[in-house]
Design a protein around this motif. Structure first.
Motif, PDB file in Angstrom:
ATOM      1  N   MET A  80      76.272  18.689  48.731  1.00 51.10           N
ATOM      2  CA  MET A  80      74.902  18.787  48.676  1.00 51.10           C
ATOM      3  C   MET A  80      74.270  19.358  47.123  1.00 51.10           C
ATOM      4  SD  MET A  80      74.733  21.296  52.080  1.00 51.10           S
ATOM      5  CE  MET A  80      72.899  21.311  52.280  1.00 51.10           C
ATOM      6  N   MET A  85      68.066  17.539  47.170  1.00 47.56           N
ATOM      7  CA  MET A  85      68.402  18.478  48.538  1.00 47.56           C
ATOM      8  C   MET A  85      67.530  19.883  48.872  1.00 47.56           C
ATOM      9  SD  MET A  85      71.171  17.309  50.154  1.00 47.56           S
ATOM     10  CE  MET A  85      72.395  16.089  49.786  1.00 47.56           C
ATOM     11  N   HIS A 115      69.771  21.781  57.766  1.00 48.35           N
ATOM     12  CA  HIS A 115      70.373  21.229  56.605  1.00 48.35           C
ATOM     13  C   HIS A 115      71.457  21.139  56.282  1.00 48.35           C
ATOM     14  CE1 HIS A 115      69.775  21.398  52.015  1.00 48.35           C
ATOM     15  NE2 HIS A 115      69.236  20.449  52.002  1.00 48.35           N
ATOM     16  N   ALA A 119      74.111  18.041  56.595  1.00 50.09           N
ATOM     17  CA  ALA A 119      75.022  17.532  55.471  1.00 50.09           C
ATOM     18  C   ALA A 119      76.487  17.370  56.042  1.00 50.09           C
ATOM     19  CB  ALA A 119      75.030  18.727  54.217  1.00 50.09           C
ATOM     20  N   VAL A 133      70.742  12.806  49.658  1.00 48.93           N
ATOM     21  CA  VAL A 133      69.574  13.275  50.456  1.00 48.93           C
ATOM     22  C   VAL A 133      69.236  12.486  51.567  1.00 48.93           C
ATOM     23  CG1 VAL A 133      67.683  12.657  48.804  1.00 48.93           C
ATOM     24  CG2 VAL A 133      67.627  14.770  50.253  1.00 48.93           C
ATOM     25  N   LEU A 136      71.753  12.722  54.273  1.00 45.90           N
ATOM     26  CA  LEU A 136      71.441  13.940  54.881  1.00 45.90           C
ATOM     27  C   LEU A 136      70.245  13.912  55.843  1.00 45.90           C
ATOM     28  CD1 LEU A 136      71.573  17.233  53.966  1.00 45.90           C
ATOM     29  CD2 LEU A 136      69.517  16.788  54.751  1.00 45.90           C
TER      30      LEU A 136
END
Length: 149
Positions: A80, A85, A115, A119, A133, A136
């Motif tokens: 991350m 991010m 979050h 991830a 990102v 994710l």
């Protein structure tokens, strides 16, 4: 500088700050080493000083409310540490306000967990270097669905 900008937010009803350790050091007027040595203390102090929920983005993200409540998130992945991010996290915090209106601490805790879980899910298929990102964000709907069920 940044600390003066944050002070001007005092008349905004609900503020969430999302600093990384370097930004926290500037906002909290302390060294990065001090922030990393006591991240909970740093986050609580800034939350109280600026009357703003504070999300200190570290390996174990700390969320602090102005009233003293504090939470530590243990979800996430080393991949991350890449551009965008923090922007994704800010968007998730804003989206979580729909579930926790008027409660920036709960919104932030929920968003930080989503979050991190997104991830973790993305990293299973991409590995550390492939965790972007976008990957994710592709995982976020599945995480929300798993939490709702």
């Amino acid at each position: 500088g940044l600390a003066n900008s944050v002070r001007t937010l005092g008349n905004v009803e609900k503020v969430v700050l999302t600093p990384h350790p370097g930004e926290m050091a500037r906002i909290g007027e302390r060294s990065i080493k001090t922030v990393l040595t006591d991240p909970m203390g740093a986050a609580r102090e800034v939350a109280t000083r600026y009357d703003a929920t504070t999300v200190l983005k570290t390996a174990a993200t700390v969320i602090a409310a102005p009233g003293g409540d504090c939470a530590i998130n243990r979800t996430g992945h080393p991949g991350m540490a890449t551009g965008g991010m923090g922007d994704a996290l800010t968007g998730l915090i804003a989206a979580a306000f729909a579930d926790f209106p008027g409660d920036p601490f709960s919104s932030s805790c929920c968003a930080v967990a989503v979050h991190g879980l997104a991830a973790e899910g993305a990293a299973k298929s991409t590995g550390t270097r492939g965790l972007t990102v976008q990957r994710l964000l592709d995982e976020v709907p599945a995480v929300w669905q798993s939490l709702e069920g």
